[in-house]
Design an enzyme around this catalytic site. Structure first.
Site, PDB file in Angstrom:
ATOM      1  CG  PHE A 165      -8.823  19.698  28.475  1.00 36.26           C
ATOM      2  CD1 PHE A 165      -8.140  19.068  29.509  1.00 36.26           C
ATOM      3  CD2 PHE A 165      -9.854  19.020  27.857  1.00 36.26           C
ATOM      4  CE1 PHE A 165      -8.494  17.785  29.903  1.00 36.26           C
ATOM      5  CE2 PHE A 165     -10.214  17.745  28.248  1.00 36.26           C
ATOM      6  CZ  PHE A 165      -9.523  17.127  29.274  1.00 36.26           C
ATOM      7  CG  ASP A 166      -6.113  16.158  26.933  1.00 34.25           C
ATOM      8  OD1 ASP A 166      -5.314  16.989  27.387  1.00 34.25           O
ATOM      9  OD2 ASP A 166      -6.422  15.115  27.513  1.00 34.25           O
ATOM     10  CG  ASP A 175     -11.707  25.296  28.434  1.00 39.74           C
ATOM     11  OD1 ASP A 175     -12.689  25.051  29.159  1.00 39.74           O
ATOM     12  OD2 ASP A 175     -10.957  24.406  28.001  1.00 39.74           O
ATOM     13  CE  LYS A 216     -14.052  18.822  33.318  1.00 39.49           C
ATOM     14  NZ  LYS A 216     -14.507  18.359  31.999  1.00 39.49           N
ATOM     15  CG  HIS A 234      -5.161   9.128  27.377  1.00 41.73           C
ATOM     16  ND1 HIS A 234      -5.263   9.882  26.228  1.00 41.73           N
ATOM     17  CD2 HIS A 234      -6.137   9.577  28.195  1.00 41.73           C
ATOM     18  CE1 HIS A 234      -6.249  10.752  26.365  1.00 41.73           C
ATOM     19  NE2 HIS A 234      -6.791  10.586  27.547  1.00 41.73           N
ATOM     20  CE1 TYR A 280     -36.270  17.882  19.059  1.00 40.46           C
ATOM     21  CE2 TYR A 280     -36.605  20.159  18.360  1.00 40.46           C
ATOM     22  CZ  TYR A 280     -35.925  18.958  18.248  1.00 40.46           C
ATOM     23  OH  TYR A 280     -34.913  18.826  17.346  1.00 40.46           O
ATOM     24  CB  ALA A 302     -13.927  23.183  32.701  1.00 39.26           C
TER      25      ALA A 302
HETATM   26  N1  F0G Z   1     -11.827  22.055  29.088  1.00 37.60           N
HETATM   27  C1  F0G Z   1     -11.202  21.660  30.213  1.00 37.60           C
HETATM   28  C2  F0G Z   1     -10.297  22.603  30.935  1.00 37.60           C
HETATM   29  C3  F0G Z   1     -11.406  20.363  30.702  1.00 37.60           C
HETATM   30  O1  F0G Z   1     -10.764  19.980  31.815  1.00 37.60           O
HETATM   31  C4  F0G Z   1     -12.277  19.491  30.010  1.00 37.60           C
HETATM   32  C5  F0G Z   1     -12.505  18.124  30.472  1.00 37.60           C
HETATM   33  C6  F0G Z   1     -12.907  19.962  28.839  1.00 37.60           C
HETATM   34  C7  F0G Z   1     -12.660  21.252  28.416  1.00 37.60           C
HETATM   35  C8  F0G Z   1     -13.831  19.089  28.043  1.00 37.60           C
HETATM   36  O2  F0G Z   1     -15.032  18.964  28.674  1.00 37.60           O
HETATM   37  O3  F0G Z   1     -15.217  16.516  29.227  1.00 37.60           O
HETATM   38  O4  F0G Z   1     -17.211  18.036  29.271  1.00 37.60           O
HETATM   39  O5  F0G Z   1     -16.188  17.404  27.129  1.00 37.60           O
HETATM   40  N2  F0G Z   1     -11.817  17.564  31.348  1.00 37.60           N
HETATM   41  C9  F0G Z   1     -12.035  16.271  31.964  1.00 37.60           C
HETATM   42  C10 F0G Z   1     -10.901  15.971  32.906  1.00 37.60           C
HETATM   43  C11 F0G Z   1     -12.350  15.174  31.035  1.00 37.60           C
HETATM   44  O6  F0G Z   1     -10.840  14.817  33.396  1.00 37.60           O
HETATM   45  O7  F0G Z   1     -10.088  16.852  33.196  1.00 37.60           O
HETATM   46  P1  F0G Z   1     -15.953  17.645  28.575  1.00 37.60           P
END
Ligand code: F0G
Length: 459
Positions: free
Chosen positions: A124-125, A214, A257, A449, A72, A216
């Site tokens: 990103f969304d 960010d 990613k 979506h 833990y 990823a």
């Molecule tokens: N930032 C970027 C640039 C991303 O592409 C994603 C996720 C996230 C943050 C969020 O990360 O999914 O680990 O919580 N992108 C995926 C996609 C879902 O299909 O492009 P997460």
């Protein structure tokens, strides 16, 4: 004769995939209300819905999983991961989280407040969601050229420095930090140049602001810097990665990613106050500081994944596959966001289905057609994903309407890419006969979506 290119790995374990008939797919699509998120994975032949958490781990990663420490507190797996991230990025403070959006949630709980403005290239969304959810504004300062899919630029994910400076001048007090997404997913997996990162840093210093990446797909970004900026051609990916992060104060990471794990994420920073401010939220939302929502074995696998995927050969194998698919689409004249990005091809649906009105969602229609054609699942990054304007409740048609074909890392072969290209060509060849799209029959008010129900509009 020069030997042709081949992947820098061989396959040790396989997973069977299944073809289906057109009749089956027609029924499944109808049952799923024409929403590809509602399709079961076993109903998919080639799955390009995302490159997130869908990669294939290496034998070294699987071996590391076996010696994961599930304690833990104070697990050795955490210290392995911490050490790897520190070596790669130079950031001292590490907070693990269960995925990228969790890292955003933890850090933004400390950093983002009502009325703030967070400028950057395309957010990103989930990043945007975590900003807007706190009644702050995500201000998109991406270069305008990114909106023209047919324009070839080496670093089409860049921040427009003039737009950023305008924002800093105008809203100085309201901006807690600048966020740069590397690579720029929303703009098509397009990279940001080292020069641009440097200019953002200089502006941030001038206005006394912090910079967050960010990250990823940071390793893919480094690959593009190495291969597209001659100043970096002799540097290793690890050297470039370090130079990139030297220009930031911290990072949020979706490890699904470029970390090549199925689940995981983290925050890393050089700022003690960010760490101290965020760590309580990690405990509250994710878990104790040495696991933050991750299994010990997964932290071990991530440490290895980060190390492997910051080696040139691994990245070359990956990105050449995207470029391979792009070359096929070029042969067939299919328009996509140019040049091909690091993790996906973004087909420009409005240039393909020119007869489908925007109100009937061309990119979603194209995604449905491609699935019906061959069981290939892509993802609409367009008008449905854009949601409605929060005030007018009108659909937002001002962005691009794209079909994203995201390629999982180390999963499919170029033969699969051939199938994808031909399936898309078959749809492309009958584009003149596709005149009607879909209509929404049920939708959520945010992130619609995932759950939207659609019906096809008959000719
Ligand atoms: N930032 C970027 C640039 C991303 O592409 C994603 C996720 C996230 C943050 C969020 O990360 O999914 O680990 O919580 N992108 C995926 C996609 C879902 O299909 O492009 P997460």
């Amino acid at each position: 004769m020069e030997l042709p290119f081949a992947e820098s790995w061989k396959i040790k374990m396989i997973e069977p995939i299944r073809k289906s008939t057109y009749e089956e797919r027609k029924q499944w699509m109808k049952d799923a209300h024409y929403n590809l998120f509602q399709i079961k994975s076993e109903q998919v032949y080639i799955d390009l819905i995302t490159d997130s958490g869908t990669g294939a781990m290496s034998d070294r990663q699987w071996a590391a999983m076996m010696i994961g420490d599930e304690s833990y507190a104070g697990a050795s797996s955490f210290f392995n991961l911490q050490h790897t991230i520190q070596q790669l990025t130079g950031f001292e403070y590490i907070i693990p989280t269960h995925q990228g959006r969790a890292a955003e949630n933890v850090l933004f709980s400390y950093l983002v407040h009502e009325g703030d403005i967070i400028p950057g290239n395309s957010h990103f969304d989930t990043t945007k969601g975590h900003i807007e959810g706190r009644k702050a504004v995500a201000l998109d300062c991406t270069i305008d050229e990114a909106r023209n899919t047919q324009l070839e630029l080496p670093f089409k994910g860049n921040v427009d420095i003039r737009k950023l400076e305008d924002a800093l001048e105008k809203y100085a007090e309201r901006i807690p930090f600048i966020i740069i997404t590397i690579t720029n997913n929303t703009a098509g997996g397009q990279p940001v140049s080292m020069q641009n990162l440097r200019e953002v840093r200089e502006l941030a210093n001038k206005y006394n602001k912090k910079v967050l990446f960010d990250s990823a797909r940071f390793a893919e970004n480094a690959y593009f810097i190495k291969t597209r900026d001659t100043d970096y051609k002799d540097k290793t990916i690890k050297e470039i990665v370090r130079e990139m992060f030297d220009l930031a104060d911290g990072m949020t990471m979706s490890a699904k990613k470029d970390g090549i794990v199925n689940m995981g994420g983290f925050i890393a920073t050089r700022l003690k106050d960010w760490y101290d401010g965020a760590k309580g939220y990690c405990v509250q939302f994710e878990g104790y500081l040495t696991y933050g929502g991750m299994n010990g074995r997964d932290m071990n696998a991530l440490a290895v994944g980060l190390d492997e995927n910051t080696e040139f050969d691994n990245l070359e194998s990956r990105i050449r596959q995207i470029q391979y698919l792009a070359t096929k689409l070029d042969e067939y004249g299919i328009p996509y966001q140019r040049p091909a990005g690091g993790h996906a091809i973004f087909v420009d649906a409005t240039r393909v289905l020119t007869h489908v009105p925007k109100e009937e969602f061309p990119a979603q229609t194209l995604a449905i057609e491609l699935y019906l054609e061959a069981g290939i699942r892509g993802c609409e990054i367009g008008y449905i994903l854009a949601d409605r304007d929060p005030i007018t409740r009108e659909n937002r048609f001002n962005g691009l309407d794209l079909l994203r074909l995201a390629i999982p890392r180390r999963v499919y072969t170029d033969n699969h890419m051939n199938v994808v290209a031909v399936a898309l060509k078959n749809v492309f060849d009958k584009r003149e006969s596709i005149t009607r799209g879909v209509r929404i029959i049920e939708e959520a008010s945010l992130m619609r979506h995932f759950t939207v129900k659609l019906e096809r509009i008959a000719d």
